[in-house]
Scaffold this active site. Sequence first.
Site, PDB file in Angstrom:
ATOM      1  N   ARG A 125       0.754  -1.082  -0.088  1.00 59.39           N
ATOM      2  CA  ARG A 125      -0.037  -0.058  -0.036  1.00 59.39           C
ATOM      3  C   ARG A 125       0.787   1.420  -0.046  1.00 59.39           C
ATOM      4  O   ARG A 125       0.281   2.298  -0.055  1.00 59.39           O
ATOM      5  CB  ARG A 125      -1.131   0.063   1.021  1.00 59.39           C
ATOM      6  N   ASP A 126       2.178   1.096  -0.045  1.00 58.55           N
ATOM      7  CA  ASP A 126       3.067   2.334  -0.079  1.00 58.55           C
ATOM      8  C   ASP A 126       4.212   2.181  -0.736  1.00 58.55           C
ATOM      9  O   ASP A 126       5.273   2.635  -0.655  1.00 58.55           O
ATOM     10  CB  ASP A 126       3.197   2.888   1.304  1.00 58.55           C
ATOM     11  N   VAL A 127       4.039   1.563  -2.064  1.00 59.09           N
ATOM     12  CA  VAL A 127       5.332   1.389  -2.973  1.00 59.09           C
ATOM     13  C   VAL A 127       5.624   2.619  -3.277  1.00 59.09           C
ATOM     14  O   VAL A 127       4.912   3.379  -4.043  1.00 59.09           O
ATOM     15  CB  VAL A 127       4.888   0.218  -3.977  1.00 59.09           C
ATOM     16  N   SER A 169       4.032   9.783   3.428  1.00 60.74           N
ATOM     17  CA  SER A 169       2.789   8.730   3.183  1.00 60.74           C
ATOM     18  C   SER A 169       1.656   9.217   3.682  1.00 60.74           C
ATOM     19  O   SER A 169       0.788   8.893   4.772  1.00 60.74           O
ATOM     20  CB  SER A 169       2.997   7.503   3.660  1.00 60.74           C
TER      21      SER A 169
END
Length: 286
Positions: A72-74, A257
């Site tokens: 979910r945070d590539v 993020s």
Amino acid sequence: RILTQIHHKNLVTMIGYCKDGEYLALVYEYMSEGSKLEGQCLSWRQRLRIALESAQGLEYLHKGCNPPLVHRDVKTTNILLNAKMEARIADFGLSKAFEGDNKHVSTTTLVGTPGYVDPEYQATMQATAKSDVYSFGVVLLEVVTGKPAILREVVSISIIQWARQRMAQGNIESVVDARMCGVYDVNSVWKVVEIALKCTEYASTQRPTMTSVVVQLQECIELEEGHIVEDTNDGTYTSGGSDNLNLSYDAYFDDQSIDMDKNNTAFQPEHNGKRVLAMSTGPVAR
């Protein structure tokens, strides 16, 4: 508990944790080279290897973990390098496990980094493995172009839209990072851009799996290695020395993020050295 179950050569290893009263810290292996994708100019061979190793780490999260995980945070700043320039996926603070037979993770809050977030996830609030694929496609475009996920020009534009506009004209050279000075196999570069654009399709059903991405990136490396052997034999050039190329980008990459976006500025490439062995009209016949 999830982090203790993750063991792969292309994921940052968690060593343990430190609890000091109300404060809790996770302790990871030291990645001495940090995220060079955001601050250094690397050779095409180095970029390809980093892309492949990162893809292998994500493939493990999707296929090798039990239960499977969606990161979910590539993004480029979550791909770290050790002293041997080996790539590891880092920062699992937003990762979620798929429960039961579900193929998605439902959330009430949209998370991720602007420029990398899957538009389908934004619309449905359901993150899937293909959400990571979308983000990784953005990373691949950054690997090729040396530009940030969001370009601050006259009007802000995503790197996806920017690349699609130029690729529609069939001019690969206008997309590639000029600081590589043309030292690359045009077929492997073209193929990576095609992979990236497939990964960033709006509909997740049209995107490849990370397993497919890994296979295709391995093919790109084979093309590049074959190209190097060819050129060395005919005396045109040898690219071995370019692996030590370290030039600073004039780019600022977002490392937050959260929903707050920073003012990213696309760097202006400089042409150094002689441009060789690059074509501008598409892949040559093989």
